[in-house]
Design a protein around this motif. Sequence first.
Motif, PDB file in Angstrom:
ATOM      1  N   LYS A 319      33.246  33.910  49.063  1.00 23.32           N
ATOM      2  CA  LYS A 319      33.044  34.709  47.846  1.00 23.32           C
ATOM      3  C   LYS A 319      31.967  34.100  46.932  1.00 23.32           C
ATOM      4  N   PHE A 320      31.277  33.058  47.436  1.00 29.76           N
ATOM      5  CA  PHE A 320      30.325  32.327  46.605  1.00 29.76           C
ATOM      6  C   PHE A 320      29.239  33.236  46.035  1.00 29.76           C
ATOM      7  N   GLU A 321      28.593  34.014  46.884  1.00 27.56           N
ATOM      8  CA  GLU A 321      27.508  34.884  46.438  1.00 27.56           C
ATOM      9  C   GLU A 321      28.010  35.938  45.433  1.00 27.56           C
ATOM     10  N   GLU A 322      29.211  36.467  45.673  1.00 26.05           N
ATOM     11  CA  GLU A 322      29.786  37.445  44.742  1.00 26.05           C
ATOM     12  C   GLU A 322      30.049  36.811  43.374  1.00 26.05           C
ATOM     13  N   ALA A 323      30.565  35.577  43.401  1.00 27.93           N
ATOM     14  CA  ALA A 323      30.850  34.865  42.149  1.00 27.93           C
ATOM     15  C   ALA A 323      29.557  34.590  41.378  1.00 27.93           C
ATOM     16  N   LEU A 324      28.491  34.242  42.115  1.00 25.92           N
ATOM     17  CA  LEU A 324      27.196  34.016  41.463  1.00 25.92           C
ATOM     18  C   LEU A 324      26.693  35.299  40.794  1.00 25.92           C
ATOM     19  N   ALA A 325      26.823  36.397  41.507  1.00 26.84           N
ATOM     20  CA  ALA A 325      26.345  37.679  40.962  1.00 26.84           C
ATOM     21  C   ALA A 325      27.166  38.121  39.754  1.00 26.84           C
ATOM     22  N   GLU A 326      28.453  37.790  39.751  1.00 23.90           N
ATOM     23  CA  GLU A 326      29.329  38.197  38.651  1.00 23.90           C
ATOM     24  C   GLU A 326      29.106  37.352  37.403  1.00 23.90           C
ATOM     25  N   THR A 327      28.629  36.123  37.580  1.00 26.42           N
ATOM     26  CA  THR A 327      28.476  35.201  36.447  1.00 26.42           C
ATOM     27  C   THR A 327      27.601  35.755  35.325  1.00 26.42           C
ATOM     28  N   PRO A 328      26.373  36.260  35.596  1.00 24.26           N
ATOM     29  CA  PRO A 328      25.569  36.797  34.489  1.00 24.26           C
ATOM     30  C   PRO A 328      26.180  38.027  33.830  1.00 24.26           C
ATOM     31  N   ARG A 329      26.985  38.789  34.581  1.00 27.64           N
ATOM     32  CA  ARG A 329      27.637  39.962  33.978  1.00 27.64           C
ATOM     33  C   ARG A 329      28.708  39.527  32.978  1.00 27.64           C
ATOM     34  N   VAL A 330      29.488  38.498  33.365  1.00 24.43           N
ATOM     35  CA  VAL A 330      30.492  37.968  32.440  1.00 24.43           C
ATOM     36  C   VAL A 330      29.797  37.378  31.223  1.00 24.43           C
ATOM     37  N   ARG A 331      28.706  36.652  31.469  1.00 25.84           N
ATOM     38  CA  ARG A 331      27.967  36.036  30.360  1.00 25.84           C
ATOM     39  C   ARG A 331      27.486  37.087  29.352  1.00 25.84           C
ATOM     40  N   ALA A 332      26.959  38.197  29.849  1.00 21.06           N
ATOM     41  CA  ALA A 332      26.511  39.270  28.952  1.00 21.06           C
ATOM     42  C   ALA A 332      27.685  39.829  28.154  1.00 21.06           C
ATOM     43  N   ASP A 333      28.823  40.012  28.817  1.00 19.20           N
ATOM     44  CA  ASP A 333      30.018  40.510  28.130  1.00 19.20           C
ATOM     45  C   ASP A 333      30.451  39.564  27.008  1.00 19.20           C
ATOM     46  N   MET A 334      30.255  38.263  27.219  1.00 17.64           N
ATOM     47  CA  MET A 334      30.703  37.249  26.258  1.00 17.64           C
ATOM     48  C   MET A 334      29.681  36.950  25.166  1.00 17.64           C
ATOM     49  N   VAL A 340      26.864  25.985  29.416  1.00 14.89           N
ATOM     50  CA  VAL A 340      27.031  24.545  29.357  1.00 14.89           C
ATOM     51  C   VAL A 340      28.481  24.291  28.972  1.00 14.89           C
ATOM     52  N   THR A 341      29.028  23.137  29.370  1.00 15.94           N
ATOM     53  CA  THR A 341      30.435  22.852  29.063  1.00 15.94           C
ATOM     54  C   THR A 341      30.717  23.003  27.570  1.00 15.94           C
ATOM     55  N   PRO A 342      31.784  23.723  27.187  1.00 18.45           N
ATOM     56  CA  PRO A 342      32.817  24.329  28.024  1.00 18.45           C
ATOM     57  C   PRO A 342      32.576  25.795  28.391  1.00 18.45           C
ATOM     58  N   THR A 343      31.541  26.439  27.817  1.00 21.49           N
ATOM     59  CA  THR A 343      31.356  27.863  28.099  1.00 21.49           C
ATOM     60  C   THR A 343      31.012  28.121  29.564  1.00 21.49           C
ATOM     61  N   SER A 344      30.357  27.147  30.222  1.00 20.60           N
ATOM     62  CA  SER A 344      30.056  27.328  31.646  1.00 20.60           C
ATOM     63  C   SER A 344      31.340  27.437  32.458  1.00 20.60           C
ATOM     64  N   THR A 349      34.803  30.376  35.624  1.00 17.44           N
ATOM     65  CA  THR A 349      36.187  30.623  36.054  1.00 17.44           C
ATOM     66  C   THR A 349      36.515  32.102  35.968  1.00 17.44           C
ATOM     67  N   GLN A 350      36.057  32.750  34.901  1.00 14.06           N
ATOM     68  CA  GLN A 350      36.335  34.178  34.760  1.00 14.06           C
ATOM     69  C   GLN A 350      35.626  34.992  35.824  1.00 14.06           C
ATOM     70  N   ALA A 351      34.412  34.582  36.175  1.00 12.76           N
ATOM     71  CA  ALA A 351      33.682  35.277  37.242  1.00 12.76           C
ATOM     72  C   ALA A 351      34.447  35.172  38.558  1.00 12.76           C
ATOM     73  N   VAL A 352      34.973  33.981  38.858  1.00 10.76           N
ATOM     74  CA  VAL A 352      35.765  33.785  40.073  1.00 10.76           C
ATOM     75  C   VAL A 352      37.032  34.642  40.027  1.00 10.76           C
ATOM     76  N   GLU A 367      41.800  30.023  27.820  1.00  9.20           N
ATOM     77  CA  GLU A 367      40.540  29.600  27.220  1.00  9.20           C
ATOM     78  C   GLU A 367      39.643  30.786  26.893  1.00  9.20           C
ATOM     79  N   ILE A 368      39.592  31.763  27.799  1.00 13.40           N
ATOM     80  CA  ILE A 368      38.725  32.913  27.538  1.00 13.40           C
ATOM     81  C   ILE A 368      39.305  33.762  26.410  1.00 13.40           C
ATOM     82  N   ARG A 369      40.633  33.783  26.285  1.00 11.12           N
ATOM     83  CA  ARG A 369      41.252  34.471  25.143  1.00 11.12           C
ATOM     84  C   ARG A 369      40.867  33.781  23.835  1.00 11.12           C
ATOM     85  N   ALA A 370      40.924  32.442  23.857  1.00  8.58           N
ATOM     86  CA  ALA A 370      40.555  31.672  22.666  1.00  8.58           C
ATOM     87  C   ALA A 370      39.097  31.925  22.298  1.00  8.58           C
TER      88      ALA A 370
END
Length: 462
Positions: A319-334, A340-344, A349-352, A367-370
Amino acid sequence: MKKVQFTETVLRDASQSLVATRTRFDQFAPILETIDKAGFYSVECWGGATFDVCLRFLNEDPWERLRKIRAAMPNTKLQMLLRGQNILGYKHYPDDIVRRFVRASVRNGIDIIRIFDALNDTNNLKVAIEETVKSGAIASGAISYTTSPVHTLEKYVEMVKELREMGVSTICIKDMAGLLSPAKAYDLVSAIKDAVDLPVVIHTHCTTGLAFMTELKAVEAGADVIDTAISPFSGGTSQPATETLNFALRELGYDTDLNNEALTKIAAFFKPIRAEFLEKGTLNPISLTTDTQCLNYQIPGGMLSNLLSQLKSLNALDKFEEALAETPRVRADMGYPPLVTPTSQLVGTQAVQNVLAGERYKNVGAEIRAYCRGEYGRTPAPINPAVRAKILGDEKPIEGRYADSLPTDTFEKAAAELGDTARCEEDVLSYIAFPPVAEKFFAKRREEEEKRCAYSIVAVEE
Protein backbone atom coordinates in the motif's frame (compact mmCIF):
# COMPACT_ATOMS: atom_id res chain seq x y z
CA MET A 1 37.61 34.89 1.00
CA LYS A 2 34.11 34.16 2.30
CA LYS A 3 33.85 31.55 5.03
CA VAL A 4 31.21 28.81 4.91
CA GLN A 5 30.75 26.72 8.02
CA PHE A 6 29.36 23.21 8.44
CA THR A 7 26.96 21.57 10.89
CA GLU A 8 27.51 17.80 10.99
CA THR A 9 24.29 15.79 11.39
CA VAL A 10 25.48 12.17 11.62
CA LEU A 11 24.70 11.93 15.34
CA ARG A 12 21.09 13.12 14.94
CA ASP A 13 19.25 13.86 11.71
CA ALA A 14 21.29 11.63 9.41
CA SER A 15 20.65 8.75 11.81
CA GLN A 16 16.99 9.71 12.18
CA SER A 17 16.45 9.95 8.43
CA LEU A 18 18.17 6.71 7.45
CA VAL A 19 17.99 4.32 10.40
CA ALA A 20 15.13 5.68 12.52
CA THR A 21 17.64 7.05 15.10
CA ARG A 22 18.83 3.59 16.14
CA THR A 23 22.51 4.51 16.54
CA ARG A 24 23.57 3.76 20.11
CA PHE A 25 26.02 5.86 22.07
CA ASP A 26 28.52 3.02 22.32
CA GLN A 27 28.48 2.70 18.52
CA PHE A 28 29.72 6.24 17.89
CA ALA A 29 31.54 7.04 21.17
CA PRO A 30 35.01 6.07 19.85
CA ILE A 31 34.89 8.67 17.06
CA LEU A 32 33.67 11.66 19.10
CA GLU A 33 37.18 12.92 19.84
CA THR A 34 37.94 13.00 16.10
CA ILE A 35 34.64 14.76 15.31
CA ASP A 36 35.58 17.34 17.93
CA LYS A 37 38.78 18.12 15.98
CA ALA A 38 37.19 18.31 12.53
CA GLY A 39 36.42 22.04 12.65
CA PHE A 40 32.62 21.98 12.49
CA TYR A 41 30.60 25.06 13.32
CA SER A 42 28.40 22.71 15.34
CA VAL A 43 27.43 19.05 15.67
CA GLU A 44 23.74 18.27 15.82
CA CYS A 45 23.60 15.46 18.35
CA TRP A 46 20.36 15.73 20.31
CA GLY A 47 16.70 16.60 20.11
CA GLY A 48 14.35 15.55 17.36
CA ALA A 49 13.52 11.87 17.81
CA THR A 50 16.69 11.01 19.77
CA PHE A 51 15.03 11.59 23.14
CA ASP A 52 12.09 9.27 22.47
CA VAL A 53 14.20 6.57 20.81
CA CYS A 54 16.83 6.54 23.58
CA LEU A 55 14.18 5.78 26.18
CA ARG A 56 11.91 3.59 24.07
CA PHE A 57 14.32 1.42 22.07
CA LEU A 58 17.94 1.93 23.10
CA ASN A 59 17.57 1.75 26.90
CA GLU A 60 19.66 4.91 27.21
CA ASP A 61 19.04 7.95 29.38
CA PRO A 62 19.00 10.77 26.79
CA TRP A 63 20.32 13.26 29.35
CA GLU A 64 23.23 10.99 30.23
CA ARG A 65 23.91 10.48 26.52
CA LEU A 66 24.13 14.26 26.07
CA ARG A 67 26.48 14.65 29.04
CA LYS A 68 28.77 11.94 27.66
CA ILE A 69 28.87 13.62 24.24
CA ARG A 70 29.63 16.93 25.93
CA ALA A 71 32.50 15.42 27.90
CA ALA A 72 33.97 13.85 24.76
CA MET A 73 33.59 16.99 22.63
CA PRO A 74 34.65 20.04 24.67
CA ASN A 75 35.70 22.16 21.67
CA THR A 76 32.62 21.95 19.44
CA LYS A 77 29.23 23.60 19.83
CA LEU A 78 26.59 20.94 20.47
CA GLN A 79 23.24 21.53 18.82
CA MET A 80 19.75 20.18 19.34
CA LEU A 81 16.42 20.42 17.55
CA LEU A 82 13.47 21.59 19.64
CA ARG A 83 9.83 21.55 18.49
CA GLY A 84 8.88 24.81 20.16
CA GLN A 85 5.88 24.32 22.40
CA ASN A 86 5.99 20.56 21.63
CA ILE A 87 9.52 20.39 23.13
CA LEU A 88 10.56 16.85 22.04
CA GLY A 89 7.13 15.26 22.35
CA TYR A 90 4.12 15.27 20.08
CA LYS A 91 1.74 17.65 21.84
CA HIS A 92 1.84 21.09 23.41
CA TYR A 93 3.25 21.53 26.91
CA PRO A 94 2.76 24.36 29.43
CA ASP A 95 5.15 27.29 29.29
CA ASP A 96 6.90 26.41 32.55
CA ILE A 97 7.72 22.92 31.20
CA VAL A 98 9.14 24.44 28.01
CA ARG A 99 11.31 26.75 30.11
CA ARG A 100 12.50 23.95 32.39
CA PHE A 101 13.34 21.75 29.41
CA VAL A 102 15.35 24.48 27.71
CA ARG A 103 17.29 25.25 30.90
CA ALA A 104 18.00 21.55 31.49
CA SER A 105 19.19 21.08 27.90
CA VAL A 106 21.67 23.94 28.22
CA ARG A 107 22.76 22.79 31.67
CA ASN A 108 23.54 19.31 30.33
CA GLY A 109 25.66 20.56 27.46
CA ILE A 110 23.69 22.12 24.60
CA ASP A 111 25.10 25.30 23.00
CA ILE A 112 22.66 25.87 20.13
CA ILE A 113 18.93 25.20 20.13
CA ARG A 114 17.30 25.18 16.72
CA ILE A 115 13.67 25.98 17.42
CA PHE A 116 10.86 25.35 14.96
CA ASP A 117 7.12 24.95 14.89
CA ALA A 118 5.40 22.48 12.63
CA LEU A 119 2.86 25.10 11.53
CA ASN A 120 5.29 28.06 11.50
CA ASP A 121 3.08 29.57 14.20
CA THR A 122 5.39 32.04 15.95
CA ASN A 123 3.14 31.95 19.04
CA ASN A 124 4.56 28.48 19.58
CA LEU A 125 8.20 29.65 19.36
CA LYS A 126 8.28 32.66 21.62
CA VAL A 127 8.70 30.99 25.04
CA ALA A 128 11.42 28.57 23.89
CA ILE A 129 13.38 31.33 22.17
CA GLU A 130 13.10 33.62 25.18
CA GLU A 131 14.32 30.93 27.60
CA THR A 132 17.16 29.85 25.30
CA VAL A 133 18.51 33.39 25.18
CA LYS A 134 18.04 33.78 28.94
CA SER A 135 19.98 30.52 29.50
CA GLY A 136 22.96 31.80 27.53
CA ALA A 137 22.62 29.50 24.53
CA ILE A 138 22.27 30.40 20.86
CA ALA A 139 18.66 30.49 19.69
CA SER A 140 18.37 29.56 16.02
CA GLY A 141 14.90 30.38 14.72
CA ALA A 142 13.79 27.95 12.03
CA ILE A 143 11.41 28.30 9.12
CA SER A 144 9.75 24.97 8.34
CA TYR A 145 10.06 25.25 4.56
CA THR A 146 7.35 23.92 2.32
CA THR A 147 5.47 24.84 -0.81
CA SER A 148 1.74 25.38 -1.15
CA PRO A 149 -0.69 28.01 -2.40
CA VAL A 150 -0.32 29.86 0.93
CA HIS A 151 3.46 29.64 1.46
CA THR A 152 5.06 32.63 -0.26
CA LEU A 153 8.43 34.41 -0.14
CA GLU A 154 6.75 37.38 1.49
CA LYS A 155 5.26 35.21 4.25
CA TYR A 156 8.63 33.66 5.03
CA VAL A 157 10.33 37.06 5.23
CA GLU A 158 7.55 38.29 7.50
CA MET A 159 8.19 35.30 9.80
CA VAL A 160 11.94 35.94 9.81
CA LYS A 161 11.38 39.51 10.98
CA GLU A 162 9.21 38.21 13.82
CA LEU A 163 11.94 35.76 14.82
CA ARG A 164 14.51 38.54 14.90
CA GLU A 165 12.29 40.57 17.20
CA MET A 166 11.99 37.52 19.48
CA GLY A 167 15.77 37.49 19.91
CA VAL A 168 17.15 34.70 17.71
CA SER A 169 20.85 34.82 16.79
CA THR A 170 20.57 32.90 13.51
CA ILE A 171 17.90 31.98 10.98
CA CYS A 172 17.61 28.40 9.74
CA ILE A 173 15.77 27.46 6.57
CA LYS A 174 14.64 23.96 7.55
CA ASP A 175 13.78 22.04 4.39
CA MET A 176 12.60 18.69 5.72
CA ALA A 177 11.69 17.01 2.44
CA GLY A 178 14.27 18.30 -0.03
CA LEU A 179 11.72 20.59 -1.68
CA LEU A 180 13.92 23.69 -1.71
CA SER A 181 15.17 24.09 -5.28
CA PRO A 182 18.42 25.88 -6.17
CA ALA A 183 16.57 28.88 -7.60
CA LYS A 184 14.18 29.18 -4.65
CA ALA A 185 17.06 28.77 -2.20
CA TYR A 186 18.91 31.63 -3.85
CA ASP A 187 15.83 33.84 -3.79
CA LEU A 188 14.88 32.99 -0.20
CA VAL A 189 18.39 33.44 1.23
CA SER A 190 18.75 36.72 -0.65
CA ALA A 191 15.40 37.96 0.64
CA ILE A 192 16.26 37.01 4.24
CA LYS A 193 19.68 38.67 4.01
CA ASP A 194 18.00 41.83 2.72
CA ALA A 195 15.44 41.76 5.54
CA VAL A 196 17.60 40.96 8.60
CA ASP A 197 21.28 41.16 9.50
CA LEU A 198 21.61 37.61 10.84
CA PRO A 199 23.58 34.51 9.78
CA VAL A 200 21.53 32.09 7.66
CA VAL A 201 21.74 28.30 8.05
CA ILE A 202 20.55 25.87 5.37
CA HIS A 203 19.14 22.49 6.29
CA THR A 204 17.90 20.21 3.51
CA HIS A 205 17.68 16.55 2.50
CA CYS A 206 18.79 14.64 -0.60
CA THR A 207 15.41 12.94 -1.00
CA THR A 208 14.61 14.64 -4.32
CA GLY A 209 18.19 14.90 -5.58
CA LEU A 210 18.35 18.69 -5.32
CA ALA A 211 20.30 19.13 -2.09
CA PHE A 212 23.87 19.56 -3.38
CA MET A 213 22.81 22.16 -5.95
CA THR A 214 20.50 23.84 -3.45
CA GLU A 215 23.22 24.28 -0.84
CA LEU A 216 25.68 25.64 -3.40
CA LYS A 217 23.18 28.24 -4.63
CA ALA A 218 22.27 29.11 -1.04
CA VAL A 219 25.96 29.75 -0.29
CA GLU A 220 26.21 31.84 -3.43
CA ALA A 221 23.32 33.95 -2.13
CA GLY A 222 25.07 34.47 1.21
CA ALA A 223 24.19 31.48 3.43
CA ASP A 224 26.68 31.20 6.29
CA VAL A 225 26.24 27.61 7.54
CA ILE A 226 25.14 24.42 5.78
CA ASP A 227 23.98 21.13 7.29
CA THR A 228 25.74 18.05 5.92
CA ALA A 229 26.27 14.40 6.89
CA ILE A 230 29.50 12.43 6.75
CA SER A 231 29.39 10.39 3.51
CA PRO A 232 28.42 6.89 4.80
CA PHE A 233 25.28 8.41 6.35
CA SER A 234 24.57 10.92 3.58
CA GLY A 235 22.32 10.93 0.54
CA GLY A 236 18.84 9.55 0.06
CA THR A 237 16.61 10.86 2.81
CA SER A 238 19.62 12.23 4.71
CA GLN A 239 21.75 15.36 4.10
CA PRO A 240 24.33 15.85 1.33
CA ALA A 241 27.84 14.54 2.01
CA THR A 242 30.12 16.67 4.15
CA GLU A 243 33.31 15.77 2.29
CA THR A 244 31.79 16.42 -1.15
CA LEU A 245 30.55 19.91 -0.33
CA ASN A 246 33.75 20.74 1.52
CA PHE A 247 35.72 19.78 -1.60
CA ALA A 248 33.42 21.67 -3.98
CA LEU A 249 33.31 24.86 -1.92
CA ARG A 250 37.07 24.95 -1.48
CA GLU A 251 37.53 24.62 -5.24
CA LEU A 252 35.13 27.53 -5.66
CA GLY A 253 37.31 29.66 -3.41
CA TYR A 254 35.43 29.45 -0.09
CA ASP A 255 37.11 28.96 3.28
CA THR A 256 35.57 26.03 5.18
CA ASP A 257 37.98 25.41 8.10
CA LEU A 258 37.37 21.64 7.96
CA ASN A 259 40.14 19.14 8.61
CA ASN A 260 40.29 16.68 5.68
CA GLU A 261 42.21 14.06 7.64
CA ALA A 262 39.58 14.08 10.39
CA LEU A 263 36.77 13.80 7.83
CA THR A 264 38.45 10.76 6.28
CA LYS A 265 38.73 9.06 9.69
CA ILE A 266 35.08 9.84 10.54
CA ALA A 267 33.88 8.41 7.21
CA ALA A 268 35.94 5.26 7.64
CA PHE A 269 34.52 4.80 11.14
CA PHE A 270 30.87 5.02 10.05
CA LYS A 271 31.14 2.74 6.98
CA PRO A 272 30.92 -0.54 8.94
CA ILE A 273 28.11 0.92 11.09
CA ARG A 274 26.11 1.63 7.93
CA ALA A 275 26.85 -1.91 6.70
CA GLU A 276 25.58 -3.32 9.99
CA PHE A 277 22.29 -1.43 9.70
CA LEU A 278 21.90 -2.58 6.08
CA GLU A 279 22.48 -6.21 7.09
CA LYS A 280 19.92 -5.98 9.92
CA GLY A 281 17.36 -4.37 7.64
CA THR A 282 17.15 -1.22 9.77
CA LEU A 283 18.49 0.78 6.85
CA ASN A 284 15.99 0.29 4.05
CA PRO A 285 17.68 0.62 0.63
CA ILE A 286 14.71 2.73 -0.51
CA SER A 287 15.82 5.41 1.95
CA LEU A 288 19.14 5.69 0.09
CA THR A 289 17.60 6.35 -3.32
CA THR A 290 16.48 9.53 -5.03
CA ASP A 291 12.73 9.93 -5.38
CA THR A 292 11.66 12.91 -7.45
CA GLN A 293 8.02 12.19 -6.64
CA CYS A 294 8.72 13.76 -3.24
CA LEU A 295 8.42 17.08 -5.09
CA ASN A 296 4.74 16.17 -5.33
CA TYR A 297 3.92 14.38 -2.06
CA GLN A 298 6.44 16.33 0.07
CA ILE A 299 7.39 13.61 2.54
CA PRO A 300 10.54 14.40 4.58
CA GLY A 301 13.28 11.84 5.23
CA GLY A 302 12.34 10.78 8.74
CA MET A 303 8.69 10.56 7.77
CA LEU A 304 9.46 8.38 4.76
CA SER A 305 11.47 5.87 6.80
CA ASN A 306 8.78 5.84 9.50
CA LEU A 307 6.05 5.35 6.88
CA LEU A 308 7.91 2.38 5.44
CA SER A 309 8.40 0.95 8.93
CA GLN A 310 4.73 1.44 9.81
CA LEU A 311 3.48 -0.27 6.64
CA LYS A 312 5.99 -3.10 7.08
CA SER A 313 4.76 -3.75 10.65
CA LEU A 314 1.20 -3.95 9.31
CA ASN A 315 2.23 -6.28 6.46
CA ALA A 316 0.97 -3.60 4.09
CA LEU A 317 4.05 -2.55 2.11
CA ASP A 318 2.00 -3.10 -1.03
CA LYS A 319 0.00 0.00 0.00
CA PHE A 320 3.11 2.23 -0.05
CA GLU A 321 2.34 4.02 -3.32
CA GLU A 322 -1.30 4.56 -2.30
CA ALA A 323 -0.22 6.01 1.05
CA LEU A 324 2.19 8.37 -0.74
CA ALA A 325 -0.56 9.56 -3.07
CA GLU A 326 -2.98 10.08 -0.17
CA THR A 327 -0.50 12.14 1.87
CA PRO A 328 -0.78 15.43 -0.10
CA ARG A 329 -4.58 15.10 -0.11
CA VAL A 330 -4.67 14.80 3.68
CA ARG A 331 -2.21 17.69 3.92
CA ALA A 332 -4.49 19.93 1.82
CA ASP A 333 -7.46 18.97 4.00
CA MET A 334 -5.46 19.94 7.11
CA GLY A 335 -4.65 23.44 5.85
CA TYR A 336 -1.28 22.74 4.19
CA PRO A 337 0.88 22.18 7.29
CA PRO A 338 4.61 21.76 6.61
CA LEU A 339 5.36 18.06 6.92
CA VAL A 340 7.69 18.00 9.91
CA THR A 341 7.33 16.38 13.34
CA PRO A 342 4.68 16.20 14.71
CA THR A 343 2.46 17.19 11.75
CA SER A 344 4.31 14.76 9.46
CA GLN A 345 3.31 11.91 11.78
CA LEU A 346 -0.27 13.16 12.01
CA VAL A 347 -0.68 13.51 8.25
CA GLY A 348 1.25 10.32 7.42
CA THR A 349 -0.62 8.17 9.93
CA GLN A 350 -3.94 9.52 8.73
CA ALA A 351 -3.01 8.83 5.11
CA VAL A 352 -2.22 5.21 6.05
CA GLN A 353 -5.50 4.93 8.00
CA ASN A 354 -7.47 6.27 5.03
CA VAL A 355 -5.85 3.79 2.63
CA LEU A 356 -6.18 0.75 4.90
CA ALA A 357 -9.80 1.53 5.83
CA GLY A 358 -10.81 2.14 2.22
CA GLU A 359 -12.70 5.23 3.39
CA ARG A 360 -11.25 8.65 4.11
CA TYR A 361 -11.37 9.69 7.79
CA LYS A 362 -13.33 6.61 8.83
CA ASN A 363 -10.68 5.95 11.49
CA VAL A 364 -9.18 9.02 13.16
CA GLY A 365 -6.66 9.10 16.00
CA ALA A 366 -6.66 11.36 19.07
CA GLU A 367 -3.79 13.46 17.67
CA ILE A 368 -5.59 14.40 14.47
CA ARG A 369 -8.67 15.32 16.52
CA ALA A 370 -6.49 17.55 18.70
CA TYR A 371 -5.06 19.14 15.57
CA CYS A 372 -8.53 19.88 14.23
CA ARG A 373 -9.50 21.37 17.60
CA GLY A 374 -6.63 23.84 17.27
CA GLU A 375 -4.32 22.36 19.92
CA TYR A 376 -1.28 22.58 17.63
CA GLY A 377 -1.76 26.25 16.72
CA ARG A 378 -2.77 28.33 13.73
CA THR A 379 -2.83 26.35 10.48
CA PRO A 380 -1.33 28.03 7.39
CA ALA A 381 -4.72 27.79 5.65
CA PRO A 382 -8.16 26.87 7.04
CA ILE A 383 -8.85 23.17 7.60
CA ASN A 384 -11.33 21.71 5.11
CA PRO A 385 -14.70 22.46 6.83
CA ALA A 386 -16.30 19.19 5.73
CA VAL A 387 -13.39 17.12 7.02
CA ARG A 388 -13.26 19.05 10.28
CA ALA A 389 -16.98 18.50 10.77
CA LYS A 390 -16.62 14.76 10.09
CA ILE A 391 -13.81 14.51 12.65
CA LEU A 392 -15.14 16.83 15.37
CA GLY A 393 -18.89 16.59 14.89
CA ASP A 394 -20.51 19.45 16.83
CA GLU A 395 -17.40 20.16 18.94
CA LYS A 396 -16.12 23.71 18.45
CA PRO A 397 -12.41 24.45 17.87
CA ILE A 398 -10.57 26.31 20.64
CA GLU A 399 -9.76 30.00 20.35
CA GLY A 400 -6.47 31.68 21.25
CA ARG A 401 -3.13 30.10 22.21
CA TYR A 402 -3.66 26.54 23.44
CA ALA A 403 -0.69 26.62 25.84
CA ASP A 404 -2.41 29.39 27.81
CA SER A 405 -5.13 26.93 28.79
CA LEU A 406 -2.77 24.26 30.12
CA PRO A 407 -2.25 23.67 33.88
CA THR A 408 0.65 25.37 35.65
CA ASP A 409 1.40 22.56 38.10
CA THR A 410 2.36 19.85 35.59
CA PHE A 411 5.90 19.49 36.91
CA GLU A 412 4.87 19.26 40.57
CA LYS A 413 2.22 16.63 39.80
CA ALA A 414 4.64 14.55 37.76
CA ALA A 415 7.29 14.73 40.49
CA ALA A 416 4.73 13.57 43.07
CA GLU A 417 3.61 10.68 40.84
CA LEU A 418 7.20 9.49 40.40
CA GLY A 419 8.21 9.87 44.04
CA ASP A 420 11.70 8.53 44.69
CA THR A 421 11.78 6.95 41.23
CA ALA A 422 12.83 10.37 39.95
CA ARG A 423 16.41 11.11 40.91
CA CYS A 424 16.63 14.55 39.37
CA GLU A 425 14.69 17.19 37.46
CA GLU A 426 15.71 15.57 34.19
CA ASP A 427 13.90 12.34 35.15
CA VAL A 428 10.71 14.28 35.76
CA LEU A 429 11.03 16.02 32.40
CA SER A 430 11.55 12.66 30.68
CA TYR A 431 8.38 11.38 32.34
CA ILE A 432 6.38 14.46 31.32
CA ALA A 433 7.48 14.07 27.70
CA PHE A 434 6.85 10.29 27.46
CA PRO A 435 5.11 8.94 30.60
CA PRO A 436 4.70 5.19 29.89
CA VAL A 437 8.00 4.98 28.02
CA ALA A 438 9.92 6.75 30.80
CA GLU A 439 8.30 4.56 33.48
CA LYS A 440 9.47 1.42 31.67
CA PHE A 441 12.93 2.88 31.33
CA PHE A 442 13.12 3.79 35.04
CA ALA A 443 11.96 0.28 36.01
CA LYS A 444 14.57 -1.34 33.78
CA ARG A 445 17.25 1.02 35.10
CA ARG A 446 16.49 0.04 38.67
CA GLU A 447 16.37 -3.66 37.77
CA GLU A 448 19.78 -3.49 36.09
CA GLU A 449 21.28 -1.61 39.04
CA GLU A 450 19.96 -4.20 41.48
CA LYS A 451 21.48 -6.97 39.36
CA ARG A 452 24.84 -5.22 39.33
CA CYS A 453 24.62 -4.70 43.07
CA ALA A 454 23.79 -8.38 43.68
CA TYR A 455 26.66 -9.44 41.41
CA SER A 456 29.07 -7.20 43.34
CA ILE A 457 27.99 -8.73 46.66
CA VAL A 458 28.45 -12.27 45.32
CA ALA A 459 31.86 -11.38 43.91
CA VAL A 460 32.99 -9.95 47.25
CA GLU A 461 31.72 -13.02 49.15
CA GLU A 462 33.51 -15.36 46.77
